[in-house]
Design a protein around this motif. Structure first.
Motif, PDB file in Angstrom:
ATOM      1  N   GLY A 192      -2.343   5.858  -8.090  1.00 34.45           N
ATOM      2  CA  GLY A 192      -3.670   5.564  -7.520  1.00 34.45           C
ATOM      3  C   GLY A 192      -4.891   6.629  -7.593  1.00 34.45           C
ATOM      4  O   GLY A 192      -3.938   7.815  -7.682  1.00 34.45           O
ATOM      5  N   ALA A 193      -5.609   7.246  -7.085  1.00 33.86           N
ATOM      6  CA  ALA A 193      -6.029   8.055  -7.051  1.00 33.86           C
ATOM      7  C   ALA A 193      -5.257   8.968  -5.228  1.00 33.86           C
ATOM      8  O   ALA A 193      -4.776   7.900  -4.390  1.00 33.86           O
ATOM      9  CB  ALA A 193      -7.347   7.925  -6.852  1.00 33.86           C
ATOM     10  N   GLN A 204       0.947  -0.989   0.766  1.00 29.21           N
ATOM     11  CA  GLN A 204       0.686   0.286  -0.002  1.00 29.21           C
ATOM     12  C   GLN A 204       0.953   1.219  -0.184  1.00 29.21           C
ATOM     13  O   GLN A 204       0.529   2.118  -0.868  1.00 29.21           O
ATOM     14  CB  GLN A 204      -0.609   0.165   1.342  1.00 29.21           C
ATOM     15  N   TRP A 264       2.256   1.636  -3.710  1.00 24.66           N
ATOM     16  CA  TRP A 264       0.856   2.182  -4.136  1.00 24.66           C
ATOM     17  C   TRP A 264       1.124   3.518  -4.813  1.00 24.66           C
ATOM     18  O   TRP A 264       1.164   4.463  -4.932  1.00 24.66           O
ATOM     19  CB  TRP A 264      -0.034   0.940  -4.433  1.00 24.66           C
ATOM     20  N   ARG A 265       0.881   3.977  -2.767  1.00 19.12           N
ATOM     21  CA  ARG A 265       0.475   5.555  -2.695  1.00 19.12           C
ATOM     22  C   ARG A 265       2.283   6.452  -2.826  1.00 19.12           C
ATOM     23  O   ARG A 265       1.841   7.598  -3.829  1.00 19.12           O
ATOM     24  CB  ARG A 265       0.582   5.863  -1.218  1.00 19.12           C
TER      25      ARG A 265
END
Length: 81
Positions: free
Chosen positions: A73-74, A64, A67-68
């Motif tokens: 990602g959003a 996570q 990904w951030r």
């Protein structure tokens, strides 16, 4: 998995004096060792499960974070918009 106590060269196998419950000391020692072995096997199983659980949580958290950090990602504050 079965374990047998019976090696005649082990010191705890040489005693023949009756102990608690009419068992020889060697039989009582054997039962004690087997009980300890069973406890250790149970503990090892639990520790293996716990380590797997912690590794999975760490992997998810690091995934996570990656990904951030990648920006793919959003944004995290999209609900505010």
């Amino acid at each position: 998995m079965g374990y047998a106590c019976g090696a005649p060269d082990l010191p705890w196998r040489s005693a023949t004096v009756l102990g608690p419950e009419g068992l020889t000391r060697s039989q009582a020692s054997c039962q004690s060792l087997l009980g300890g072995l069973a406890d250790l096997n149970e503990r090892n199983t639990w520790l293996t499960w716990r380590i797997t659980q912690l590794e999975r949580r760490l992997s998810e958290t690091r995934g996570q974070d990656a990904w951030r950090a990648s920006g793919l990602g959003a944004p995290g504050d999209i609900d505010v918009l």
